[in-house]
Every structure is written in C-alpha cells, then in structure tokens.
Design an enzyme around this catalytic site. Structure first.
Site, PDB file in Angstrom:
ATOM      1  N   GLY A  60       0.812  -1.212   0.000  1.00 56.81           N
ATOM      2  CA  GLY A  60       0.000   0.000   0.000  1.00 56.81           C
ATOM      3  C   GLY A  60       0.847   1.265   0.000  1.00 56.81           C
ATOM      4  N   THR A  61       1.950   1.235   0.740  1.00 63.50           N
ATOM      5  CA  THR A  61       2.801   2.426   0.834  1.00 63.50           C
ATOM      6  C   THR A  61       3.346   2.804  -0.536  1.00 63.50           C
ATOM      7  OG1 THR A  61       3.404   1.851   3.103  1.00 63.50           O
ATOM      8  CG2 THR A  61       4.883   3.356   1.946  1.00 63.50           C
ATOM      9  N   ASN A 103      -8.001   3.659   8.893  1.00 64.74           N
ATOM     10  CA  ASN A 103      -7.429   2.490   9.558  1.00 64.74           C
ATOM     11  C   ASN A 103      -7.633   2.476  11.065  1.00 64.74           C
ATOM     12  OD1 ASN A 103      -5.591   4.657   8.630  1.00 64.74           O
ATOM     13  ND2 ASN A 103      -4.189   3.779  10.119  1.00 64.74           N
ATOM     14  N   GLN A 161      -7.586  -0.198   3.617  1.00 63.74           N
ATOM     15  CA  GLN A 161      -8.390  -0.799   4.692  1.00 63.74           C
ATOM     16  C   GLN A 161      -9.764  -1.272   4.234  1.00 63.74           C
ATOM     17  OE1 GLN A 161      -7.609  -1.803   7.633  1.00 63.74           O
ATOM     18  NE2 GLN A 161      -5.606  -0.867   7.854  1.00 63.74           N
ATOM     19  N   SER A 190      -3.550  -3.241  -0.519  1.00 62.39           N
ATOM     20  CA  SER A 190      -2.449  -4.004   0.052  1.00 62.39           C
ATOM     21  C   SER A 190      -2.922  -5.412   0.407  1.00 62.39           C
ATOM     22  CB  SER A 190      -1.958  -3.284   1.308  1.00 62.39           C
ATOM     23  OG  SER A 190      -0.944  -4.017   1.918  1.00 62.39           O
ATOM     24  N   ALA A 191      -2.151  -6.429  -0.034  1.00 62.91           N
ATOM     25  CA  ALA A 191      -2.596  -7.826   0.133  1.00 62.91           C
ATOM     26  C   ALA A 191      -2.725  -8.250   1.591  1.00 62.91           C
ATOM     27  CB  ALA A 191      -1.617  -8.753  -0.588  1.00 62.91           C
ATOM     28  N   HIS A 192      -1.816  -7.760   2.452  1.00 65.42           N
ATOM     29  CA  HIS A 192      -1.799  -8.314   3.814  1.00 65.42           C
ATOM     30  C   HIS A 192      -2.978  -7.852   4.675  1.00 65.42           C
ATOM     31  CE1 HIS A 192      -0.015  -5.013   6.432  1.00 65.42           C
ATOM     32  NE2 HIS A 192       0.297  -4.531   5.244  1.00 65.42           N
ATOM     33  N   THR A 231      11.413  -7.253 -11.584  1.00 65.83           N
ATOM     34  CA  THR A 231      10.926  -8.621 -11.814  1.00 65.83           C
ATOM     35  C   THR A 231       9.678  -8.855 -10.978  1.00 65.83           C
ATOM     36  OG1 THR A 231      13.167  -9.357 -12.273  1.00 65.83           O
ATOM     37  CG2 THR A 231      11.569 -11.072 -11.645  1.00 65.83           C
ATOM     38  N   CYS A 268       3.586   5.520  19.632  1.00 65.73           N
ATOM     39  CA  CYS A 268       4.640   5.824  20.598  1.00 65.73           C
ATOM     40  C   CYS A 268       5.890   6.242  19.846  1.00 65.73           C
ATOM     41  CB  CYS A 268       4.931   4.580  21.429  1.00 65.73           C
ATOM     42  SG  CYS A 268       5.991   4.915  22.818  1.00 65.73           S
TER      43      CYS A 268
HETATM   44  N1  PLP Z   1      -2.837   2.951   3.959  1.00 63.82           N
HETATM   45  C1  PLP Z   1      -3.566   2.523   4.993  1.00 63.82           C
HETATM   46  C2  PLP Z   1      -4.908   3.131   5.248  1.00 63.82           C
HETATM   47  C3  PLP Z   1      -3.078   1.521   5.843  1.00 63.82           C
HETATM   48  O1  PLP Z   1      -3.815   1.125   6.877  1.00 63.82           O
HETATM   49  C4  PLP Z   1      -1.793   0.981   5.574  1.00 63.82           C
HETATM   50  C5  PLP Z   1      -1.214  -0.041   6.477  1.00 63.82           C
HETATM   51  O2  PLP Z   1      -1.445  -0.045   7.669  1.00 63.82           O
HETATM   52  C6  PLP Z   1      -1.076   1.446   4.458  1.00 63.82           C
HETATM   53  C7  PLP Z   1      -1.630   2.429   3.680  1.00 63.82           C
HETATM   54  C8  PLP Z   1       0.266   0.906   4.121  1.00 63.82           C
HETATM   55  O3  PLP Z   1       0.164  -0.354   3.485  1.00 63.82           O
HETATM   56  P1  PLP Z   1       1.401  -1.354   3.458  1.00 63.82           P
HETATM   57  O4  PLP Z   1       1.542  -1.902   4.829  1.00 63.82           O
HETATM   58  O5  PLP Z   1       1.021  -2.421   2.468  1.00 63.82           O
HETATM   59  O6  PLP Z   1       2.586  -0.590   2.993  1.00 63.82           O
END
Ligand code: PLP
Length: 401
Positions: A81-82, A161, A189, A209-211, A247, A335
């Site tokens: 996602g980042t 999130n 999210q 984001s897959a996770h 790749t 924190c």
């Molecule tokens: N955007 C949101 C709203 C998220 O909650 C997160 C991860 O917590 C991200 C972006 C970042 O995704 P990634 O962990 O796949 O880089």
C-alpha cells in the site's frame, strides 16, 4: 512449546488487530506454493517456465480487477500500500503541467499519504489538509471549496485504519470529474471488507495491500484508470506496462489474486458476520464498563472496526495488560521517542489528548469467532478496573456513572 508468557499460562490467543495485518488464508498459501517451488520462472522469460509465471500473474491481475470492477489492464502490482500511495501521488504531481501544483487531502490519511504530501510540500507543492469533524468523515462541500485552478489531485482515503470511518467517495469523485482533477483513494483498509467499484466512486487511482485481506505481506496493487498520465516512481525494465519496473513477485501477486477472489466470493457474508460480532463486542463493552465512548461515526464504519476510549485508562497499559492475557488489540496512539503522541486521526476528530491516549482499536477478521468475543468480554472489565484503580486521574475524576 508451552504457551506461556511470564508466569501466566495463556490458554487461548485472540487476535483482534486485523487492521494492522491479517493471517494468510490457507487457500492463499496453497495457491502461492507452486510459484515458489516448481513454477519459479521469471514472468518476462519467453520459455515454458516464464510463460507459466506470466499466465499466473495475468490471472491474478484479473482476480484483483474483478474485486474493483476495473479492467485487468488498469491493475499494476506493487510492493504494498505504501508504494501504491507514493506512486499515485508523486506520479500525478510530477507529470502535471502546472507551474505551482496544489493537491487536496485530509488530516486523517495514513502516513503513507500524509508523509508523501509533506515531502511534496518541501518541493514547493501546495497541500490542503481537510478536516473531518467529530464524525471522522470528510464533507464533500469542503473538497469543492478547496479546489483552485492549480489543483492537480484530490487524495481521500476510502476507510480510515484507526476508526474505520468510510468517506463519501462517490460525491467527491463527482466533484473531481466536474473540475477535471485526478482523484486518488487509499483503499488499503476497505478492499476485501466492503464493496469497491472504481466506476461508481469515480476514482482515477486506488491503492490496496494484500496483507490486509488475508494475502501475503509486501504485495499490493494500484488501479490506474486508462488514459491517466503519471510519471513512474521507479526506473528500470518495461514491466507492468512501463508503469512499475522490477521482476514480478509471482508468488506474491498470485497470493493477492487468490485473496481478492476469496474476498469477492465472501464479501457479503464477511460483512454481515463480522459486523454482528463487532456490534456484540462493542455493545457489551459499553454495558459492562462505565465511562466508555465510541470514536468515529458508528453508522459509517467498516464492519470489523471498533475504536473505544476508556476514560482514565492509559491505552498502552491496556494493550500490554491484554497481551499478557493472550489478547491482541492496539492503541490509537503512536509511541515515538519515549513519549506517547496522541494519534493524528483522533486529534482530527476533536478528541482531547486524554481521550486519544485512552483509545483502543479492536479490529476483527475473517477468522474471528463468537468464542473470541466471549473471551474478550470476559477479560476487558477486569483489565479496565485494575488500570483505573492505579490511575491518579481516575481517583480525582471518579466514577460518573
Ligand atoms: N494505507 C492505509 C490506510 C493503511 O492502513 C496501511 C497499512 O497499515 C497502508 C496504507 C500501508 O500499506 P502497506 O503496509 O502495504 O505498505
């Protein structure tokens, strides 16, 4: 291995931190395995191994596209996602033919968006950070008011999130179209939890984001509407239609594809089941524990998220005490360097620093059970009582029914 932490034996572990990450679904793991062990070809190679890998990536692209109501050619795989957020925002701004570009975003975005916007500010880009009010929801009229002749991008997350609030993408998308401005949403999210429709939302770019949907970590995707002009973040080979070199992560992409397919086929049932569990958890906590309040508009939230403030309970202390009993949840406060800064999201919804520091996020998932909720409800009141008993503030504020 004995499930023991310290001297307390933990009989069962309950994971209520699914907005942080989710376990990989067994179906996802099984789908990925052949691409680690047997079909290990490079998807750019023309031989049999390469073509097996390429076909698998293209199938995954179709699976992701279906979940978004997009065309497969509009989906690009990323490292998460980042990266998708960075690529969308930098990509649009750097390709814009405007002397002093301006972008609009919100105060409750994830740091993947906020810090990207701040990096752009250092390069002379003007950024408007919209407020969200105590409900945690952007007012589309504020978006309209913030638009200038130089505005090149609007970036508003789909679901938050921390508090789970869902933003009015359809209305914002219509405004963006009316003004011919690109519209990006961070849907990390929401994808896999609630329906996504890039056409209905009117978005030009979307990050996922897959996770967060029972897929592997370090894999994500970006929806880029056909005809969108953006400059790539990375330079290299001609992968991903020249949008993202490197790749292909074949097993990772296959995992995301399977996670998307699972989410697609269970979306309605997931929403109903998880919302019922979340509502029972929240309702019962509010009944069992005095002086608890809900953060964010309860009527406009992801089905799996509950963010509660327990008056005079220090959030970090609560998370640690729950962890010692085998429960994983999280605090809304980040924190940093020894001091607990109140979360920017809770500050944006007008929480006092005390209320923000006493906030706890419970985020349920595909594998959360009734038993998990029963066990959590059995643990929470005693933990709160114990922490309040040692709180000097609670002694002065006292119980106010
Ligand atoms: N955007 C949101 C709203 C998220 O909650 C997160 C991860 O917590 C991200 C972006 C970042 O995704 P990634 O962990 O796949 O880089």
């Amino acid at each position: 291995m004995t499930p023991v932490r310290g001297k307390v034996e933990i009989l069962r572990r309950v994971y209520l931190d699914n907005n942080a990450t989710t376990p990989v679904a067994p179906e996802v793991f099984e789908a990925m395995k052949p691409y680690l062990l047997e079909d290990y070809g490079n998807a750019s190679s023309i031989h049999w191994f390469g073509q097996r890998a390429k076909n698998a990536v293209e199938k995954a692209r179709q699976q992701v596209a279906k979940l978004l109501n997009a065309r497969p050619g509009e989906v690009i795989f990323t490292s998460g996602g980042t990266e998708a957020d960075n690529a969308a925002i930098f990509g649009i701004v750097q390709a814009a033919r405007v002397a002093n570009p301006h972008i609009i975003t919100t105060r409750i975005e994830h740091h993947a968006v906020l810090n990207t916007a701040q990096a752009l500010e250092k390069r002379g880009v003007d950024v408007t950070y919209l407020g969200v009010g105590s409900a945690g929801v952007v007012d589309p009229a504020d978006v309209r008011r913030a638009i200038r002749a130089e505005t090149v991008l609007i970036s508003v997350m789909h679901a938050n999130n921390e508090i789970g609030t869902i933003q009015p993408l359809e209305e914002i998308g219509a405004i963006a179209r009316e003004h011919d401005i690109y519209f990006h949403t961070d849907a990390v999210q929401s994808v896999g939890k609630i329906p996504i429709d890039v056409e209905k939302f009117g978005v030009d770019l979307l990050s996922l984001s897959a996770h967060k949907l029972n897929g592997p970590k370090g894999v994500g995707a970006m929806y880029i509407r056909r005809g969108t002009t953006l400059r790539p973040l990375l330079y290299g080979g001609h992968h991903e239609r020249d949008r993202r070199p490197g790749t292909e992560n074949v097993p990772g992409n296959v995992g995301l594809g399977m996670a998307a397919e699972l989410a697609w086929s269970h979306l309605e049932e997931y929403g109903r089941r998880v919302a019922a569990l979340r509502d029972r958890l929240e309702r019962s906590v509010l009944e069992l524990v005095p002086q608890v309040s809900v953060n964010g508009d309860p009527g406009r939230r992801l089905p799996n998220t509950s963010n509660l403030s327990f008056e005079c309970v220090e959030g970090e202390g609560f998370v640690i005490a729950m962890d010692l009993k085998g429960f994983a949840c999280s605090t809304g406060a980040a924190c940093s360097s020894g001091s607990v800064e109140p979360s920017h999201v809770l500050s944006a919804i007008d929480c006092t620093p005390e209320r923000a520091r006493s906030s706890i996020r419970f985020s349920l998932g595909r594998y959360t059970t009734e038993g998990d909720i029963d066990a959590t409800l059995a643990a929470v009141p005693a933990v709160v009582e114990r922490l309040r008993a040692v709180s000097p503030r609670y002694k002065t504020v006292g119980t106010r029914g």
